[in-house]
Scaffold this motif. Structure first.
Motif, PDB file in Angstrom:
ATOM      1  N   ASP A 208      99.684 154.817  77.743  1.00 21.64           N
ATOM      2  CA  ASP A 208     100.639 153.937  77.060  1.00 21.64           C
ATOM      3  C   ASP A 208     101.514 153.196  77.882  1.00 21.64           C
ATOM      4  OD1 ASP A 208      99.913 155.040  74.715  1.00 21.64           O
ATOM      5  OD2 ASP A 208     101.597 156.449  74.457  1.00 21.64           O
ATOM      6  N   ASP A 209     101.516 153.441  79.421  1.00 20.65           N
ATOM      7  CA  ASP A 209     102.294 152.594  80.232  1.00 20.65           C
ATOM      8  C   ASP A 209     101.539 151.545  80.955  1.00 20.65           C
ATOM      9  OD1 ASP A 209     104.687 154.203  79.497  1.00 20.65           O
ATOM     10  OD2 ASP A 209     104.235 155.451  81.446  1.00 20.65           O
ATOM     11  N   VAL A 210     100.113 151.292  80.650  1.00 24.46           N
ATOM     12  CA  VAL A 210      99.411 150.157  81.138  1.00 24.46           C
ATOM     13  C   VAL A 210      98.938 149.068  80.159  1.00 24.46           C
ATOM     14  CG1 VAL A 210      98.662 151.663  82.982  1.00 24.46           C
ATOM     15  CG2 VAL A 210      97.255 151.607  81.078  1.00 24.46           C
ATOM     16  N   ARG A 211      98.439 147.970  80.680  1.00 24.76           N
ATOM     17  CA  ARG A 211      98.077 146.912  79.866  1.00 24.76           C
ATOM     18  C   ARG A 211      97.152 146.131  80.977  1.00 24.76           C
ATOM     19  NH1 ARG A 211      99.750 142.204  81.738  1.00 24.76           N
ATOM     20  NH2 ARG A 211     101.632 141.944  83.008  1.00 24.76           N
ATOM     21  N   PRO A 212      95.952 145.538  80.239  1.00 24.99           N
ATOM     22  CA  PRO A 212      94.995 144.773  81.201  1.00 24.99           C
ATOM     23  C   PRO A 212      95.670 143.710  81.848  1.00 24.99           C
ATOM     24  CG  PRO A 212      94.335 145.152  78.692  1.00 24.99           C
ATOM     25  CD  PRO A 212      95.821 145.400  78.765  1.00 24.99           C
ATOM     26  N   ALA A 213      95.590 143.659  83.005  1.00 20.73           N
ATOM     27  CA  ALA A 213      95.782 142.559  83.966  1.00 20.73           C
ATOM     28  C   ALA A 213      95.406 141.360  83.618  1.00 20.73           C
ATOM     29  CB  ALA A 213      95.561 142.988  85.516  1.00 20.73           C
ATOM     30  N   THR A 214      96.168 140.171  83.562  1.00 19.40           N
ATOM     31  CA  THR A 214      95.557 139.070  83.353  1.00 19.40           C
ATOM     32  C   THR A 214      94.707 138.432  84.436  1.00 19.40           C
ATOM     33  OG1 THR A 214      97.255 137.873  84.453  1.00 19.40           O
ATOM     34  CG2 THR A 214      97.742 138.427  82.166  1.00 19.40           C
ATOM     35  N   GLU A 215      93.737 137.435  84.198  1.00 10.06           N
ATOM     36  CA  GLU A 215      93.099 136.777  85.297  1.00 10.06           C
ATOM     37  C   GLU A 215      94.095 136.209  86.454  1.00 10.06           C
ATOM     38  OE1 GLU A 215      89.794 136.969  85.617  1.00 10.06           O
ATOM     39  OE2 GLU A 215      89.778 137.756  83.639  1.00 10.06           O
ATOM     40  N   ALA A 216      95.043 135.801  86.271  1.00 12.42           N
ATOM     41  CA  ALA A 216      96.417 135.276  87.293  1.00 12.42           C
ATOM     42  C   ALA A 216      96.618 136.534  88.153  1.00 12.42           C
ATOM     43  CB  ALA A 216      97.215 134.620  86.767  1.00 12.42           C
ATOM     44  N   GLU A 217      96.879 137.616  87.344  1.00 14.93           N
ATOM     45  CA  GLU A 217      97.354 138.863  88.090  1.00 14.93           C
ATOM     46  C   GLU A 217      96.213 139.551  88.777  1.00 14.93           C
ATOM     47  OE1 GLU A 217     100.762 140.515  84.937  1.00 14.93           O
ATOM     48  OE2 GLU A 217      98.653 140.600  84.254  1.00 14.93           O
ATOM     49  N   LYS A 218      94.946 139.522  88.465  1.00 14.98           N
ATOM     50  CA  LYS A 218      93.908 140.162  89.305  1.00 14.98           C
ATOM     51  C   LYS A 218      93.607 139.305  90.456  1.00 14.98           C
ATOM     52  CE  LYS A 218      91.326 140.699  85.405  1.00 14.98           C
ATOM     53  NZ  LYS A 218      90.072 140.707  84.498  1.00 14.98           N
ATOM     54  N   LEU A 219      93.846 137.782  90.486  1.00 13.46           N
ATOM     55  CA  LEU A 219      93.479 136.979  91.438  1.00 13.46           C
ATOM     56  C   LEU A 219      94.723 137.203  92.504  1.00 13.46           C
ATOM     57  CD1 LEU A 219      91.966 134.943  92.939  1.00 13.46           C
ATOM     58  CD2 LEU A 219      93.473 133.059  91.610  1.00 13.46           C
ATOM     59  N   THR A 220      95.922 137.445  91.977  1.00 11.78           N
ATOM     60  CA  THR A 220      97.027 137.395  92.765  1.00 11.78           C
ATOM     61  C   THR A 220      96.915 138.933  93.830  1.00 11.78           C
ATOM     62  OG1 THR A 220      98.857 136.297  91.849  1.00 11.78           O
ATOM     63  CG2 THR A 220      99.593 137.848  93.217  1.00 11.78           C
ATOM     64  N   ALA A 221      96.458 139.924  93.082  1.00 12.24           N
ATOM     65  CA  ALA A 221      96.203 141.185  93.799  1.00 12.24           C
ATOM     66  C   ALA A 221      95.028 141.122  94.806  1.00 12.24           C
ATOM     67  CB  ALA A 221      95.867 142.292  92.535  1.00 12.24           C
ATOM     68  N   LYS A 222      93.877 140.300  94.510  1.00 19.22           N
ATOM     69  CA  LYS A 222      92.890 140.319  95.345  1.00 19.22           C
ATOM     70  C   LYS A 222      93.189 139.361  96.731  1.00 19.22           C
ATOM     71  CE  LYS A 222      89.431 141.198  91.876  1.00 19.22           C
ATOM     72  NZ  LYS A 222      88.401 140.544  90.975  1.00 19.22           N
ATOM     73  N   VAL A 223      94.130 138.437  96.475  1.00 19.12           N
ATOM     74  CA  VAL A 223      94.393 137.555  97.649  1.00 19.12           C
ATOM     75  C   VAL A 223      95.437 138.378  98.238  1.00 19.12           C
ATOM     76  CG1 VAL A 223      95.854 135.531  98.013  1.00 19.12           C
ATOM     77  CG2 VAL A 223      94.238 135.206  96.214  1.00 19.12           C
TER      78      VAL A 223
END
Length: 70
Positions: free
Chosen positions: A44-59
Motif C-alpha cells: 500500500d506504500d508503493v506506486r509504479p515509478a514513472t518513466e522519468a523517475e526510472k530514468l533518473t534512478a538509472k542515471v
C-alpha cells in the motif's frame, strides 16, 4: 496489484525509488537502482515509478559507479 520482480516502484513512505527484488509474505523487498541494502515496503506504500523517475534512478546509478571507477 502486486508489482512484478524487476519493476521499479516509488516507496512513498521513504520517498525512494527501488527495484522490486522479491516478495516476502505481503511485503516487498526493494533495492536502490545503484545497488546497496534492500529494504521492505508494504504494497500500500508503493506506486509504479514513472518513466522519468526510472530514468533518473538509472542515471544516478550510472553516475555513482563512474565516480568510484566501476
Amino acid at each position: 496489484m502486486t508489482p512484478e520482480v524487476g519493476s521499479f516502484v516509488v516507496d512513498t513512505r521513504r520517498g525512494a525509488i527501488g527495484e522490486v527484488m522479491g516478495h516476502e509474505g505481503p511485503r516487498l523487498q526493494l533495492r536502490p537502482a545503484s545497488g546497496g541494502r534492500e529494504w521492505e515496503a508494504e504494497p500500500d506504500d508503493v506506486r509504479p515509478a514513472t518513466e522519468a523517475e526510472k530514468l533518473t534512478a538509472k542515471v544516478r546509478a550510472a553516475n555513482s559507479g563512474s565516480r568510484w571507477g566501476k
